[in-house]
Design a protein around this motif. Structure first.
Motif, PDB file in Angstrom:
ATOM      1  N   MET A   1       0.924  -1.237  -0.042  1.00 57.69           N
ATOM      2  CA  MET A   1      -0.116  -0.046  -0.004  1.00 57.69           C
ATOM      3  C   MET A   1       0.863   1.307  -0.111  1.00 57.69           C
ATOM      4  SD  MET A   1      -2.688   1.306   2.987  1.00 57.69           S
ATOM      5  CE  MET A   1      -3.981  -0.085   2.477  1.00 57.69           C
ATOM      6  N   LYS A   2       0.626   2.193  -0.947  1.00 55.48           N
ATOM      7  CA  LYS A   2       1.390   3.649  -0.979  1.00 55.48           C
ATOM      8  C   LYS A   2       1.227   4.009   0.349  1.00 55.48           C
ATOM      9  CE  LYS A   2       2.259   7.692  -3.958  1.00 55.48           C
ATOM     10  NZ  LYS A   2       1.642   8.271  -5.176  1.00 55.48           N
ATOM     11  N   ARG A   3       2.254   4.965   0.786  1.00 54.96           N
ATOM     12  CA  ARG A   3       2.083   5.459   2.283  1.00 54.96           C
ATOM     13  C   ARG A   3       1.929   6.917   1.831  1.00 54.96           C
ATOM     14  NH1 ARG A   3       6.531   8.018   5.054  1.00 54.96           N
ATOM     15  NH2 ARG A   3       6.101   7.966   7.401  1.00 54.96           N
ATOM     16  N   ARG A   4       1.103   7.425   2.436  1.00 53.13           N
ATOM     17  CA  ARG A   4       0.992   8.971   2.416  1.00 53.13           C
ATOM     18  C   ARG A   4       2.081   9.844   2.756  1.00 53.13           C
ATOM     19  NH1 ARG A   4      -3.674   9.977   5.517  1.00 53.13           N
ATOM     20  NH2 ARG A   4      -5.221   9.528   3.718  1.00 53.13           N
ATOM     21  N   THR A   5       2.380  10.931   2.278  1.00 51.12           N
ATOM     22  CA  THR A   5       3.353  11.680   2.675  1.00 51.12           C
ATOM     23  C   THR A   5       2.834  13.038   2.802  1.00 51.12           C
ATOM     24  OG1 THR A   5       3.953  12.439   0.296  1.00 51.12           O
ATOM     25  CG2 THR A   5       5.204  10.495   1.335  1.00 51.12           C
ATOM     26  N   ILE A   6       3.228  13.684   4.048  1.00 47.07           N
ATOM     27  CA  ILE A   6       2.905  15.228   4.444  1.00 47.07           C
ATOM     28  C   ILE A   6       4.346  15.847   4.308  1.00 47.07           C
ATOM     29  CG2 ILE A   6       1.815  16.565   6.321  1.00 47.07           C
ATOM     30  CD1 ILE A   6       0.168  14.213   6.841  1.00 47.07           C
ATOM     31  N   GLU A   7       4.446  16.636   3.540  1.00 39.94           N
ATOM     32  CA  GLU A   7       5.561  17.423   3.283  1.00 39.94           C
ATOM     33  C   GLU A   7       5.446  19.005   3.808  1.00 39.94           C
ATOM     34  OE1 GLU A   7       8.091  17.464  -0.415  1.00 39.94           O
ATOM     35  OE2 GLU A   7       7.421  19.714  -0.552  1.00 39.94           O
ATOM     36  N   LEU A   8       6.490  19.490   4.522  1.00 43.68           N
ATOM     37  CA  LEU A   8       6.363  20.813   5.225  1.00 43.68           C
ATOM     38  C   LEU A   8       7.608  21.539   4.528  1.00 43.68           C
ATOM     39  CD1 LEU A   8       5.347  20.609   8.807  1.00 43.68           C
ATOM     40  CD2 LEU A   8       3.898  20.506   7.014  1.00 43.68           C
ATOM     41  N   SER A   9       7.468  22.679   3.990  1.00 44.70           N
ATOM     42  CA  SER A   9       8.788  23.104   3.143  1.00 44.70           C
ATOM     43  C   SER A   9       8.569  24.650   3.464  1.00 44.70           C
ATOM     44  CB  SER A   9       8.969  22.899   1.834  1.00 44.70           C
ATOM     45  OG  SER A   9       7.820  23.541   1.337  1.00 44.70           O
ATOM     46  N   PHE A  10       9.831  25.254   3.268  1.00 46.83           N
ATOM     47  CA  PHE A  10       9.892  27.092   3.644  1.00 46.83           C
ATOM     48  C   PHE A  10      10.659  27.409   2.719  1.00 46.83           C
ATOM     49  CE2 PHE A  10      12.273  30.612   5.790  1.00 46.83           C
ATOM     50  CZ  PHE A  10      11.018  31.252   5.936  1.00 46.83           C
ATOM     51  N   ASN A  11      10.370  28.644   2.166  1.00 47.15           N
ATOM     52  CA  ASN A  11      10.975  29.391   1.181  1.00 47.15           C
ATOM     53  C   ASN A  11      11.497  28.710  -0.119  1.00 47.15           C
ATOM     54  OD1 ASN A  11      12.172  32.046   0.279  1.00 47.15           O
ATOM     55  ND2 ASN A  11      14.347  31.548   1.340  1.00 47.15           N
ATOM     56  N   ASN A  12      10.379  28.296  -0.782  1.00 48.23           N
ATOM     57  CA  ASN A  12      10.655  27.507  -2.004  1.00 48.23           C
ATOM     58  C   ASN A  12      11.626  26.264  -1.844  1.00 48.23           C
ATOM     59  OD1 ASN A  12       8.813  29.114  -3.663  1.00 48.23           O
ATOM     60  ND2 ASN A  12      10.639  30.823  -3.775  1.00 48.23           N
ATOM     61  N   HIS A  13      11.253  25.445  -0.928  1.00 46.24           N
ATOM     62  CA  HIS A  13      12.014  24.185  -0.685  1.00 46.24           C
ATOM     63  C   HIS A  13      13.510  24.661  -0.343  1.00 46.24           C
ATOM     64  CE1 HIS A  13       8.461  21.866  -2.267  1.00 46.24           C
ATOM     65  NE2 HIS A  13       9.095  20.973  -1.858  1.00 46.24           N
ATOM     66  N   GLU A  14      13.760  25.651   0.043  1.00 46.34           N
ATOM     67  CA  GLU A  14      15.122  25.941   0.695  1.00 46.34           C
ATOM     68  C   GLU A  14      15.375  25.095   1.999  1.00 46.34           C
ATOM     69  OE1 GLU A  14      16.891  29.511   3.266  1.00 46.34           O
ATOM     70  OE2 GLU A  14      16.629  30.022   1.255  1.00 46.34           O
ATOM     71  N   GLU A  15      14.352  24.982   2.653  1.00 44.41           N
ATOM     72  CA  GLU A  15      14.381  23.996   3.737  1.00 44.41           C
ATOM     73  C   GLU A  15      12.913  23.117   3.588  1.00 44.41           C
ATOM     74  OE1 GLU A  15      16.714  26.025   7.277  1.00 44.41           O
ATOM     75  OE2 GLU A  15      14.856  26.937   6.881  1.00 44.41           O
ATOM     76  N   MET A  16      13.149  21.782   3.943  1.00 44.71           N
ATOM     77  CA  MET A  16      11.847  20.831   4.204  1.00 44.71           C
ATOM     78  C   MET A  16      12.174  19.747   4.797  1.00 44.71           C
ATOM     79  SD  MET A  16      12.643  18.389   1.865  1.00 44.71           S
ATOM     80  CE  MET A  16      10.796  18.005   1.288  1.00 44.71           C
ATOM     81  N   PHE A  17      11.043  19.049   5.011  1.00 45.06           N
ATOM     82  CA  PHE A  17      11.080  17.719   5.770  1.00 45.06           C
ATOM     83  C   PHE A  17       9.582  17.080   5.601  1.00 45.06           C
ATOM     84  CE2 PHE A  17      10.082  20.036   9.491  1.00 45.06           C
ATOM     85  CZ  PHE A  17       9.012  19.422  10.025  1.00 45.06           C
ATOM     86  N   GLU A  18       9.636  15.739   5.554  1.00 42.74           N
ATOM     87  CA  GLU A  18       8.394  14.958   5.582  1.00 42.74           C
ATOM     88  C   GLU A  18       8.073  14.572   6.931  1.00 42.74           C
ATOM     89  OE1 GLU A  18       8.592  11.729   2.819  1.00 42.74           O
ATOM     90  OE2 GLU A  18       8.627  12.883   1.264  1.00 42.74           O
ATOM     91  N   LEU A  19       6.883  14.675   7.118  1.00 45.32           N
ATOM     92  CA  LEU A  19       6.618  14.260   8.881  1.00 45.32           C
ATOM     93  C   LEU A  19       7.113  12.631   8.852  1.00 45.32           C
ATOM     94  CD1 LEU A  19       3.053  15.803   9.535  1.00 45.32           C
ATOM     95  CD2 LEU A  19       5.208  16.636   9.986  1.00 45.32           C
ATOM     96  N   PRO A  20       7.747  12.392   9.822  1.00 44.40           N
ATOM     97  CA  PRO A  20       8.314  10.884   9.808  1.00 44.40           C
ATOM     98  C   PRO A  20       7.052   9.949  10.260  1.00 44.40           C
ATOM     99  CG  PRO A  20       9.056  12.137  11.537  1.00 44.40           C
ATOM    100  CD  PRO A  20       8.628  13.204  10.678  1.00 44.40           C
ATOM    101  N   ILE A  21       6.197  10.600  11.111  1.00 43.73           N
ATOM    102  CA  ILE A  21       5.068   9.448  11.658  1.00 43.73           C
ATOM    103  C   ILE A  21       3.896  10.433  11.270  1.00 43.73           C
ATOM    104  CG2 ILE A  21       3.972   8.520  13.566  1.00 43.73           C
ATOM    105  CD1 ILE A  21       6.852   7.191  12.767  1.00 43.73           C
ATOM    106  N   ASN A  22       2.824  10.015  10.205  1.00 44.99           N
ATOM    107  CA  ASN A  22       1.697  10.607   9.852  1.00 44.99           C
ATOM    108  C   ASN A  22       0.795  10.654  11.266  1.00 44.99           C
ATOM    109  OD1 ASN A  22       2.559  11.214   7.375  1.00 44.99           O
ATOM    110  ND2 ASN A  22       1.730   9.408   6.378  1.00 44.99           N
ATOM    111  N   PRO A  23      -0.113  11.846  11.168  1.00 40.92           N
ATOM    112  CA  PRO A  23      -0.948  11.728  12.210  1.00 40.92           C
ATOM    113  C   PRO A  23      -2.151  10.535  11.924  1.00 40.92           C
ATOM    114  CG  PRO A  23      -0.950  14.009  11.221  1.00 40.92           C
ATOM    115  CD  PRO A  23      -0.009  12.864  10.665  1.00 40.92           C
ATOM    116  N   ALA A  24      -2.683  10.064  13.077  1.00 38.21           N
ATOM    117  CA  ALA A  24      -3.598   9.159  12.840  1.00 38.21           C
ATOM    118  C   ALA A  24      -4.911   9.668  12.077  1.00 38.21           C
ATOM    119  CB  ALA A  24      -4.150   8.645  14.064  1.00 38.21           C
ATOM    120  N   GLU A  25      -5.242  10.851  12.152  1.00 39.80           N
ATOM    121  CA  GLU A  25      -5.847  11.675  11.506  1.00 39.80           C
ATOM    122  C   GLU A  25      -5.877  13.070  11.341  1.00 39.80           C
ATOM    123  OE1 GLU A  25      -9.939  10.809  13.059  1.00 39.80           O
ATOM    124  OE2 GLU A  25      -9.718  11.944  15.060  1.00 39.80           O
TER     125      GLU A  25
END
Length: 215
Positions: A1-25
């Motif tokens: 099953m494909k894992r959902r990704t939630i990405e947070l980034s700043f200043n046009n991807h100058e800095e970014m990360f994906e949440l390592p553990i997704n919220p349950a909801e």
């Protein structure tokens, strides 16, 4: 099953990360700025406005290096927190992308809460987020001024017609007057704003004999 990704980034991807553990909801709300008013001769009406700002929250945890879920993280828990605090302190939004929800918005970090538990090196957090809309007010104003200077609009005499006046008769209401003069009852506010001193604080209460300006 494909894992959902939630990405947070700043200043046009100058800095970014994906949440390592997704919220349950998670839940995001998209309000609409409608307004309900009561008119004397019509009753309650609903004036449809424009879309409001999307808001919501993300709650989960950042796993420590000794957690069974550490393989999903690319840094220590407090490094995530420090980065979020840094972004929050800047006068710029972050971008939130949720892979399988058609969600891609610039958002402000309204609040960041985090906690640690005794005997547990994981860090638990909640992010409160609100949509950010980019405005270019200064550029619009300057462009408008430049057009006026080029076209000579500033030097032209004011040739607009003087406002009309109307005497209120029994059965009149601002909605009907706006419908009569503008073809759109929803523009009753324009008449009310021009006649506040005569009408008072309640736009639904106009009285026979009152003389109103129709701007």
């Amino acid at each position: 099953m494909k894992r959902r990704t939630i990405e947070l980034s700043f200043n046009n991807h100058e800095e970014m990360f994906e949440l390592p553990i997704n919220p349950a909801e998670f839940e995001f709300t998209e309000p609409h700025n409608n307004q309900r008013i009561t008119l004397l001769n019509i009753g309650e009406v609903n004036l449809i406005g424009h879309r409001g700002l999307v808001s919501g929250s993300l709650s989960s945890f950042f796993p420590s290096s000794c957690s069974p879920l550490a393989r999903y993280a690319d840094r220590e828990p407090m490094e995530y927190i420090r980065l979020l605090k840094k972004w929050k302190s800047k006068p710029q939004p972050i971008r939130v992308i949720i892979s399988d929800c058609d969600f891609n918005l610039a958002m402000s970090i309204d609040s960041l809460a985090y906690s640690c538990r005794e005997g547990d090196r994981d860090v638990y957090y909640t992010l409160e987020l609100s949509e950010y809309r980019f405005l270019n007010v200064a550029a619009v104003k300057m462009e408008s001024q430049a057009k006026n200077q080029i076209s000579g609009l500033n030097s032209r005499p004011n040739t607009r017609e003087a406002p009309k006046t109307v005497t209120v008769v029994s059965g009149d209401c601002l909605w009907n007057l706006a419908k009569k003069f503008y073809g759109d009852g929803a523009q009753y506010k324009k008449i009310y704003e021009a006649n506040k001193a005569v009408i008072g604080s309640n736009p639904s209460l106009i009285k026979p004999g009152q003389k109103l300006v129709i701007p």
